[in-house]
Motif scaffolding. Structure first.
Motif, PDB file in Angstrom:
ATOM      1  N   LEU A  56      -4.492  -3.147  -0.238  1.00 41.61           N
ATOM      2  CA  LEU A  56      -5.206  -1.876  -0.084  1.00 41.61           C
ATOM      3  C   LEU A  56      -5.922  -1.834   1.265  1.00 41.61           C
ATOM      4  O   LEU A  56      -5.855  -0.848   1.991  1.00 41.61           O
ATOM      5  N   GLN A  57      -6.553  -2.893   1.562  1.00 42.15           N
ATOM      6  CA  GLN A  57      -7.299  -2.955   2.817  1.00 42.15           C
ATOM      7  C   GLN A  57      -6.369  -2.875   4.035  1.00 42.15           C
ATOM      8  O   GLN A  57      -6.597  -2.127   4.968  1.00 42.15           O
ATOM      9  N   ARG A  58      -5.296  -3.638   3.964  1.00 41.29           N
ATOM     10  CA  ARG A  58      -4.405  -3.719   5.127  1.00 41.29           C
ATOM     11  C   ARG A  58      -3.484  -2.518   5.240  1.00 41.29           C
ATOM     12  O   ARG A  58      -2.741  -2.392   6.202  1.00 41.29           O
ATOM     13  N   GLN A  59      -3.484  -1.714   4.227  1.00 41.95           N
ATOM     14  CA  GLN A  59      -2.618  -0.539   4.229  1.00 41.95           C
ATOM     15  C   GLN A  59      -1.140  -0.892   4.344  1.00 41.95           C
ATOM     16  O   GLN A  59      -0.358  -0.165   4.954  1.00 41.95           O
ATOM     17  N   ARG A  60      -0.828  -2.037   3.800  1.00 36.04           N
ATOM     18  CA  ARG A  60       0.592  -2.353   3.620  1.00 36.04           C
ATOM     19  C   ARG A  60       0.727  -3.314   2.448  1.00 36.04           C
ATOM     20  O   ARG A  60      -0.226  -4.001   2.077  1.00 36.04           O
ATOM     21  N   THR A  61       1.915  -3.369   1.897  1.00 37.76           N
ATOM     22  CA  THR A  61       2.078  -4.106   0.654  1.00 37.76           C
ATOM     23  C   THR A  61       2.834  -5.415   0.842  1.00 37.76           C
ATOM     24  O   THR A  61       2.935  -6.206  -0.091  1.00 37.76           O
ATOM     25  N   ASP A  62       3.384  -5.607   2.044  1.00 42.37           N
ATOM     26  CA  ASP A  62       4.236  -6.780   2.250  1.00 42.37           C
ATOM     27  C   ASP A  62       5.275  -6.903   1.142  1.00 42.37           C
ATOM     28  O   ASP A  62       5.528  -7.989   0.625  1.00 42.37           O
TER      29      ASP A  62
ATOM     30  N   PRO B  49      -0.482   9.592  -6.142  1.00 44.02           N
ATOM     31  CA  PRO B  49      -1.545   8.582  -6.100  1.00 44.02           C
ATOM     32  C   PRO B  49      -1.118   7.313  -5.379  1.00 44.02           C
ATOM     33  O   PRO B  49       0.034   6.890  -5.486  1.00 44.02           O
ATOM     34  N   ASN B  50      -2.031   6.737  -4.672  1.00 46.72           N
ATOM     35  CA  ASN B  50      -1.793   5.441  -4.047  1.00 46.72           C
ATOM     36  C   ASN B  50      -1.880   4.372  -5.134  1.00 46.72           C
ATOM     37  O   ASN B  50      -2.936   4.098  -5.691  1.00 46.72           O
ATOM     38  N   LEU B  51      -0.729   3.787  -5.399  1.00 48.17           N
ATOM     39  CA  LEU B  51      -0.667   2.877  -6.547  1.00 48.17           C
ATOM     40  C   LEU B  51      -1.450   1.594  -6.317  1.00 48.17           C
ATOM     41  O   LEU B  51      -2.009   1.015  -7.255  1.00 48.17           O
ATOM     42  N   THR B  52      -1.490   1.167  -5.089  1.00 46.14           N
ATOM     43  CA  THR B  52      -2.246  -0.061  -4.807  1.00 46.14           C
ATOM     44  C   THR B  52      -3.720   0.140  -5.125  1.00 46.14           C
ATOM     45  O   THR B  52      -4.353  -0.704  -5.758  1.00 46.14           O
ATOM     46  N   ALA B  53      -4.251   1.266  -4.699  1.00 44.98           N
ATOM     47  CA  ALA B  53      -5.657   1.556  -4.974  1.00 44.98           C
ATOM     48  C   ALA B  53      -5.904   1.615  -6.474  1.00 44.98           C
ATOM     49  O   ALA B  53      -6.886   1.084  -6.991  1.00 44.98           O
ATOM     50  N   ARG B  54      -4.997   2.238  -7.147  1.00 39.75           N
ATOM     51  CA  ARG B  54      -5.129   2.340  -8.594  1.00 39.75           C
ATOM     52  C   ARG B  54      -5.100   0.963  -9.251  1.00 39.75           C
ATOM     53  O   ARG B  54      -5.886   0.664 -10.134  1.00 39.75           O
ATOM     54  N   HIS B  55      -4.197   0.152  -8.768  1.00 43.57           N
ATOM     55  CA  HIS B  55      -4.086  -1.187  -9.351  1.00 43.57           C
ATOM     56  C   HIS B  55      -5.368  -1.986  -9.144  1.00 43.57           C
ATOM     57  O   HIS B  55      -5.824  -2.684 -10.050  1.00 43.57           O
ATOM     58  N   LEU B  56      -5.909  -1.865  -7.963  1.00 43.56           N
ATOM     59  CA  LEU B  56      -7.132  -2.625  -7.669  1.00 43.56           C
ATOM     60  C   LEU B  56      -8.254  -2.185  -8.598  1.00 43.56           C
ATOM     61  O   LEU B  56      -8.970  -3.001  -9.171  1.00 43.56           O
TER      62      LEU B  56
END
Lengths: 338, 338
Positions: A56-62, B49-56
């Motif tokens: 989330l922070q890095r704005q990428r998921t790798d 929705p940004n799934l990463t944000a949701r997951h966190l």
DNA sequence: CTGTTAGCGCTTTCAT
DNA sequence: ATGAAAGCGCTAACAG
């Protein structure tokens, strides 16, 4: 079990979260003594970064995505595992995870799967296989300006990266060689879906026939599923023709195996009475009887190329779309003497 | 392309992010009119929705992990794609993503892959296949109290959920039937790794032999790779024995195919001179010649069972470990008349 | 060298 | 019915 966070380490050591983070990341502006302390404590406490938070922070998921067309519950594809191995091994080496989504091809589910991955920023890039004529997936990804690489070219002059095997030329060569050893009635078992690779191969087929002024009987071009059953049915249909072909090209080795069985059931022998040529050269091809003459695709390497290209694209290291056209290797065995 | 966030919608409508979030989530404490407005605007703006944000935030990833053993670059496994289809289709239906990691088995890389997924909270649960004797992966997951399901049982009395096929009983039955039709020297092509399923099958084999007071010559039990080449080599070794076996059981269909080729090279016919029995019943099995007698595993369904069980586990719907032992089906074809 | 502050985008109390 | 505020765990810009 309860997860250890940076904050836990920081509190234990009376440091700030920032310092701990930087010590762990190996930044140079941390006192060597502090770093050692942090490293050791992290180890002791069993710290492992929360990857979701990092993403989330890095704005990428790798993470790279791979959407697989599934044709029915018996989706048994020997190539698939090998391609996945090529992709997965390289991805792992480069620090990427691999997200695999399975969907039936050309359905709303498929569209939704792509939407989800792209719009939900679930992955940083996508690998796409079996490109289709007027491929809506390609269209979508192009619109979204999302990084992707395809195995197979597509229609139109779209600018995107692909890796492909030159089936047109491969089939052209094979047909030439079939003609050279005396065949004139040559059939082509095509898939029942508008897959690009089949178009190219058909083009090579027609070109070779034309080159030798041989007529193409349209009933020699039969469309069936890319399975053993498909090959079996296709061959049956060909054998029912008034004057059946003496050679058959198929679009994968499974089809070829099905075709051979159809021959055997009529007391005909592949490689003697009718020449059968497969495509792919799966490991099985050389072990069955008669051993399969086929066109080899280096599928593991293709997986690696796809993955390597996609990662370069994601990292912004690619200025131009990357294109790689590999030549298939003709592997002559018993099912067709060339 | 720039991603639309909740905040963008909120600002456009002069609402708070909270309200927009709740409207989209379908909470009941949002005015119908507001909800409609939000829904419509979200649609217009192309919100996803940004799934990463949701997951966190939710502290779960809605993702299940699947680590695949890869044996060398030519990892061609027809079962694998089918298993993946079973897992993947069900996962998608239940709103889960599937993360696939590839590693060589029993290496440090493998351990690290598991650590990463588990400790990095990269996935909510894991599916594990080809359980091994004293499986360190099982051990690790148990220690971590991480949700997982295995395809295959393991040693020890560990309490965890598994799905398995009763190879012991299946092989017991097959050996009985081989003996019934006159075989006495029966061989077993085992894998070259300590995979649990092979242990069970060997147990069934020995039990059936013992049941009929037939001696087991230890040189009939040959260990080779689970590939066509492995089967080929194993059969060769068996044929070099002073009095070779008249029947051979293998641990998968690929091995059986390799074994058949070894026979053919010596002018022997599978199903006549030597009975060959495979395992799995891959789609190819009925199309090759001679058609393979084999033990069927319903692999797609197994994938679904695994996935369903894991999701129940993740959701906390499982109080007890779940165990499912399926009976393999003996499919008699030409390579062994039973 | 280290800490403060801000923020990634979302969900969820808790007020109002 | 709506909003303010807090926080998920991490990284990074900026002070000091």
């Amino acid at each position: 079990m309860s997860a250890v966070r940076l904050r836990d380490i920081a509190e234990r050591l009376g440091l700030s979260v920032t310092t701990v983070s930087r010590a762990l990341a190996g930044y140079s502006d941390v006192a060597e003594q502090t770093r050692q302390l942090v490293l050791q404590t992290a180890q002791e406490m069993g710290y492992y970064p929360n990857l979701t938070a990092r993403h989330l922070q890095r704005q990428r998921t790798d993470t790279i995505g791979f959407v697989v067309d599934i044709f029915g519950p018996r989706f048994s594809d020997p190539l698939f595992s090998e391609l996945l191995a090529g992709i997965g091994n390289l991805a792992a080496r480069e620090g990427f995870d691999l997200l695999v989504a399975t969907t039936p091809p050309d359905t709303d589910d498929e569209v939704e799967a792509y939407r989800r991955l792209v719009r939900g920023r679930r992955v940083d890039g996508l690998i796409l296989v079996r490109t289709r004529v007027a491929d809506r997936r390609v269209q979508f990804l192009l619109e979204q300006q999302f990084p992707f690489v395809t195995f197979g070219r597509s229609t139109g002059a779209e600018r995107f990266s692909w890796v492909d095997v030159d089936g047109e030329r491969g089939v052209y060569e094979v047909v030439n060689r079939l003609i050279a050893v005396g065949h004139q009635r040559i059939a082509l078992l095509q898939p029942d879906l508008p897959i690009m690779f089949a178009r190219f191969r058909e083009r090579g087929y027609r070109a070779a026939m034309a080159h030798h002024d041989l007529p193409v009987n349209e009933s020699w071009i039969v469309h069936e599923a890319l399975t053993e059953d498909g090959g079996y049915r296709g061959m049956q249909r060909l054998l029912e023709l008034p004057s059946p072909p003496t050679a058959v090209l198929t679009n994968n080795d499974q089809m070829a195996i099905g075709a051979i069985r159809a021959l055997q059931e009529r007391g005909l022998r592949a490689g003697h009475d009718v020449a059968v040529v497969g495509f792919d050269d799966i490991p099985l091809a050389r072990h069955i009887h008669p051993a399969l003459t086929t066109l080899r695709q280096p599928i593991y390497q293709i997986g690696q190329h796809l993955c390597r290209t996609l990662i370069a694209l994601i990292r912004g290291e690619l200025d131009e779309p990357f294109h790689l056209l590999l030549q298939p290797e003709i592997v002559v065995r018993e099912s067709a003497r060339l």
